[in-house]
Structure formats: C-alpha cells, structure tokens
Scaffold this active site. Sequence first.
Site, PDB file in Angstrom:
ATOM      1  CE  LYS A  52       3.432   7.072   6.209  1.00  0.00           C
ATOM      2  NZ  LYS A  52       3.069   7.992   5.118  1.00  0.00           N
ATOM      3  CE  LYS A 100       4.739   7.827  -1.357  1.00  0.00           C
ATOM      4  NZ  LYS A 100       4.108   8.017  -0.021  1.00  0.00           N
ATOM      5  CG  ASN A 118      -5.407  16.454   0.871  1.00  0.00           C
ATOM      6  OD1 ASN A 118      -6.416  17.051   1.236  1.00  0.00           O
ATOM      7  ND2 ASN A 118      -5.339  15.149   0.764  1.00  0.00           N
ATOM      8  CE  LYS A 168      -4.076   1.975   0.545  1.00  0.00           C
ATOM      9  NZ  LYS A 168      -3.723   2.775  -0.658  1.00  0.00           N
ATOM     10  CB  THR A 207      -3.162  13.276   5.785  1.00  0.00           C
ATOM     11  OG1 THR A 207      -3.476  12.280   4.810  1.00  0.00           O
ATOM     12  CG2 THR A 207      -1.716  13.134   6.204  1.00  0.00           C
ATOM     13  CB  SER A 243      -5.958   4.595   2.120  1.00  0.00           C
ATOM     14  OG  SER A 243      -5.713   5.728   1.329  1.00  0.00           O
TER      15      SER A 243
END
Length: 421
Positions: A95, A107, A222, A71, A191, A350
Amino acid sequence: MTAKSNGHYEVVAELVEAAASYMDLDPQVRTLLKEPIRTLTVSIPVKMDNGRVRVFQGFRCQHNDVLGPFKGGIRFHPEADEDEVKALAALMTYKCAVVGLPYGGAKGGVLCDPSKLSKGELERLSRGFIRAIAGIIGPDKDIPAPDINTNAQLMGWFVDEFAKIKGAYQPGVFTGKPLILGGSQGRIEATGHGVMLVIREAAKAFNFPLKNARIAIQGFGNVGNYAAKYLHDIGCRIVAVVDVFGGVQNPNGIDPYTLKEYEQANGSVKGFPGTKPISSDELLAMECDILIPAALGNQLTKENAADVRSKWVVEAANGPTTPEADKILQDNGVLVIPDILTNAGGVSASYFEWVQNNYSYYWSKTEVLERLEKIMVDAFKVVYEASQNHASGAIPLRVAAYVVALQRLAAAMEARGWVLV
Ligand code: GLU
C-alpha cells in the site's frame, strides 16, 4: 459478518506471485519480500477490574522497510492472530509503495474483544501493549496508527506511555492522535475521502456515471461513514448500509449525515426511520452500482461472490475479497478496485501527520485534503495506466497495483544494495 479463515499471509504471497508473473521481477526481490523482517509476539498481563490478572496476546509484525520506517495500524480484535497481522503488515508494504509514501509496512494486533472491556481495562491493555513493543517502535523505526477498534483515544494513551518509557515526548511515533496531541486535521476523514477520490477518478477513466449511482456499504465505522458522506456529497445515492448489529436500505437514498447521528444515539444504524432492514449477506448480493466492503477481511468468498450484482466492488477494507472470489468477480465482469489503492488515504494522511510532527508545524484541513487528493489522483493514474498499457493487454487493477508497488520496492532494494544487480 463472518470470521476469517487461516492462511491470510499465504494469500498476499500469492498476489505477489501473480503480479510478478506480469513483470520482470528479480527473484532476489521476491525472496526478500517472502517473509516479514520481524514478528514480535508479546504477552500482556492486565489487572482487570475484578482485581485478577488476565494475560492477553499481542503481535507487531514488521514486514519490510526498504522504502522507509515501518508503518501500519494496530487492531484490537478477537481474530487478530499472528497470521492475520502478518498478512496485513505485508499489505501495508504494498500500500505504501503503490501510493509512493516513504514507508515500509507493519501491523499490530491484540487478541481481545474491546466491547467486553471497561475503559480502565482497555487503557491498561493499551499501555501494556506499548510497553511490550516499545523497543521496536519509534518515529524513525516503526510508526503505529489506528485500525479496527482502535482510535485517537488509544493513540493518546500510546503516546503518553511511550513518552514515559523514553523520558521524552515524541508525538511522531504514532499517527491518528487527538488533535491536541499533534494529530492532523483531516486524518479521521482521510480514508473515506480517499475512497471517494479513487471512485471519482475511476468513474472518469471508465466512463461510469456517478450521478445517482447506487452505493451499498458494508461497515459504518470511520471508513464507511466518511466514504458515504463524501460520495453523497458528489451526487451518489447511498442505498444500503450495514454495521455489526444490522442494516438499513432505501432505494431512494439514505442521508449519511442523519444516519450517523442516529447511529451515534442508538449504537447502530438498525431501525433508522424511513428504511427497511437488510442483512450483511443481502447487502453483498443486492443490485447496485458500487459495493463497498468497509469492514473486516474475507467478506467476498467463493461461496457468495457469484451472487454479487453490483457493477463495481471497491475495497475500502483490507483484504475483503478472497482470491477465489476475485476470480469469480472478474469472470462476471465486475470491476474490482483493490484495497491497497482504495484505502490508502488513511496512511497518506498519517504520513502528513508525521511530517507535521517532525516539523512541529501544523497545516489546515484544506491543505491536508488537497495534498491527499494529489496523492490519490496520482496513484490511481499510475495504477490505471499500468493496467491498461501492459504488453499482454489490459490487466486487472489489483495486479497492476502490485506491479507498480513491486517495481518501486525492487528499485529501492537495488539502490540500497539489498540485491545484486
Ligand atoms: N490502519 C490503516 C490502514 O490499514 C492506517 C494505517 C496508518 O495510518 O499507518 O491503512
């Protein structure tokens, strides 16, 4: 904001080594985490508006998937090279582990400057990238999401292209989608909301007064924008904000809601009425209570870390502090709340989006934000306790966060039989 230097992946590997020295980590686990499982490099030919073909380079790095499918976001940026993408993929592994999500880390990056592309070029590049990586992603394999310069619109194109390739509509392969395509309520805010929750919990733990606390934020995308709004709502004072074009300051506080409206109308926060200008470098060195880097990586370096006059640095960006800077901040008594904890609200929402896609059953924003709160509060508590209760005395929150993540990764590797116990 200055560019990153090379060696990002090495830096994350060093963070792991540093944390490993505070725990009894099986060397096999370290070996398995050392290199990403896979890094795919792709060339993406795009027909530009002038009719000529230009080839862009892109990457998808899958660091580790012992806890679940890979992810992590995809960024479109001129510096999103292989080394940076590898480092960011590894950060996603830690994370997801630190907040307890059933995911591994990945990523993606496409080397480009999206501000120089037309909408049509951007769409063709986005679709081309998905065609290039389609074989290694999927709702149970690897689930990309937005990151720097990528948003719900791109996720919409991604989902559509993936549906065409597979001949089946699978919304759970991407998160951060538009609501109409199975996006989640609260994902956009998540976030920033998580940043506020971590600050709130840390303030309780460290007895730090938040009423009128002076907040300086680098970045008003964001993450920075919603962090500012949520912090303002709990009584903090936003005293400075910078974006790529310039910055504004007002010691009496700036209303982030009207600032956002102004920024949307003018393309930048620069020139917001009732404020004085401030540069990014000045913001990093200004006297305040909480400094929030919420833009690119490597912003606090050995050159400027000693100038920081904030009491706390809360890392909303990925990798904003170099290891040398981290040490200087620590020596100067600045509390650093690490990225893998601070900005985990995004990937947590997410996860909720993906769960909703899997069930085809959708939750209200209140429900999403409540669940997010539980994840962030629990994660902060676990990291805080690990930092306070270590046998060798208190350890920095960053080391503690890695210790927690590594313990979970090691336990999963043992349970799956990846390592011999
Ligand atoms: N790009 C975000 C991050 O760095 C979110 C990733 C995701 O939602 O998968 O955490």
